[in-house]
Enzyme design. Structure first.
Site, short mmCIF file in Angstrom:
data_model
loop_
_atom_site.label_atom_id
_atom_site.label_comp_id
_atom_site.label_asym_id
_atom_site.label_seq_id
_atom_site.Cartn_x
_atom_site.Cartn_y
_atom_site.Cartn_z
N ASP A 65 0.78 -1.31 0.17
CA ASP A 65 0.06 0.01 0.10
C ASP A 65 0.87 1.33 -0.07
O ASP A 65 1.88 1.41 0.79
CB ASP A 65 -0.85 -0.11 1.21
CG ASP A 65 -2.27 0.75 1.20
OD1 ASP A 65 -2.46 1.19 0.16
OD2 ASP A 65 -2.44 1.52 2.24
N HIS A 66 0.33 2.25 -0.56
CA HIS A 66 1.07 3.56 -0.59
C HIS A 66 2.45 3.30 -0.92
O HIS A 66 3.28 4.07 -0.09
CB HIS A 66 0.62 4.23 0.54
CG HIS A 66 -0.52 5.07 0.48
ND1 HIS A 66 -0.91 6.01 -0.27
CD2 HIS A 66 -1.76 4.68 1.17
CE1 HIS A 66 -2.22 6.48 0.03
NE2 HIS A 66 -2.79 5.62 0.77
N GLY B 229 -5.10 9.40 9.17
CA GLY B 229 -5.02 9.99 10.49
C GLY B 229 -6.29 9.73 11.31
O GLY B 229 -7.43 9.10 11.05
N GLY C 143 -10.04 5.80 5.61
CA GLY C 143 -11.40 5.54 5.98
C GLY C 143 -11.55 5.22 7.72
O GLY C 143 -12.64 5.63 8.28
N ASN D 6 -9.72 1.25 2.62
CA ASN D 6 -8.50 0.84 3.30
C ASN D 6 -8.91 1.10 4.62
O ASN D 6 -9.37 2.19 5.29
CB ASN D 6 -7.33 1.93 2.88
CG ASN D 6 -6.79 1.39 1.59
OD1 ASN D 6 -7.41 0.97 0.81
ND2 ASN D 6 -5.54 1.82 1.53
#
Length: 279
Positions: free
Chosen positions: A81-82, A179, A208, A228
């Site tokens: 991810d990311h 966050g 999310g 996510n």
């Protein structure tokens, strides 16, 4: 069974559900997520993000999670991810991750498109799916400050980007942030509806954790295919370890309690996302 992201998301828009990506960084978290998926017969996506690599290397995560994904009785995509660093995204592809996200969303549209297209070719040649992002979902510090700096996704840009980049899933910016929220976020569901009407590629919601169940359901109804989650499960794991720790109880005794807490949290989200019984 190990499955790529494109396959897992193939019928989500048609059947009006979303599949959760539950970021995991420990054996206990991974076991809890997969146990929930198997019990509820839900497809699932697991894996680390680049920001979580200080806890372990990509190779170590692959060692831990690939075998567990292959042995699972439901479809599991192992997702990096990311990924901001191209060398790490390429390493994940070589290690056998079945899905990667190459995040160039902070770059100008043309550069984001160029880099994503090149990485998509590499990923697809290895049988790996690729997720990209257009617009920008804020992160770090206050989630509210990040939202104020969000660049919302333009529907026509989403259509062009998906068509020309070859990405298999597209993360869009509709008002969420990575966050912990101090106040209730305000989702731009009209923006999501316009994107979904314009772009047929599976859409992804990032940031999310902190949204209500009603928010999640509205996003799924609006066309989101992948959601996510990390903060919810991470906090559930931490609380379980904290609440059950005693001077006489060591890590071994805490492991099943952490796993069970993550399983409960994951199962709740799977029910909200509508993915139960879809495996």
């Amino acid at each position: 069974m190990l499955t790529d992201l494109k396959t897992i998301l193939a019928d989500t828009r048609e059947k009006h559900y979303a599949v959760g990506l539950f970021n995991c960084v420990t054996l206990e978290m991974t076991k809890g997520i997969l146990a929930a998926a198997e019990e509820l017969r839900s497809p699932v996506i697991i894996g680390p993000a680049e920001s979580l690599l200080p806890g372990a290397s990509l190779a170590e995560y692959a060692d831990l999670m690939l075998g567990m994904a292959r042995r699972a009785s439901v479809p599991v995509a192992l997702h990096f991810d990311h990924g901001f660093t191209p060398e790490l995204v390429e390493q994940a592809i070589r290690l056998g991750f079945s899905s990667v996200m190459y995040d160039c969303s902070m770059l100008p549209f043309g550069e984001n498109l160029r880099r994503t297209r090149e990485m998509a070719r590499l990923a697809h040649a290895a049988g790996c799916s690729l997720e990209a992002e257009i617009g920008h979902v804020g992160s770090n510090g206050s989630a509210e400050e990040a939202i104020a700096q969000t660049v919302y996704t333009d529907p026509q840009d989403a259509l062009r980007f998906a068509a020309e980049s070859g990405c298999d899933a597209l993360a869009v910016a509709i008002g969420t942030a990575h966050g912990v929220y101090a106040e209730t976020p305000r989702l731009n569901l009209d923006c999501l509806a316009r994107i979904a009407e314009t772009c047929p590629t599976p859409l992804v919601l990032h940031g999310g954790s902190g949204l209500s169940d009603a928010d999640f359901r509205a996003c799924v109804a609006g066309g989101i295919s992948k959601i996510n989650i990390f903060t919810h499960n991470n906090l559930a794991a931490g609380r379980a370890a904290h609440d059950h720790w005693t001077a006489e109880r060591g890590a071994f005794e805490l492991m099943p309690l952490v796993t069970e807490a993550v399983k409960r949290e994951t199962a709740h989200h799977m029910r909200v996302f509508g993915s139960t019984g879809k495996a």
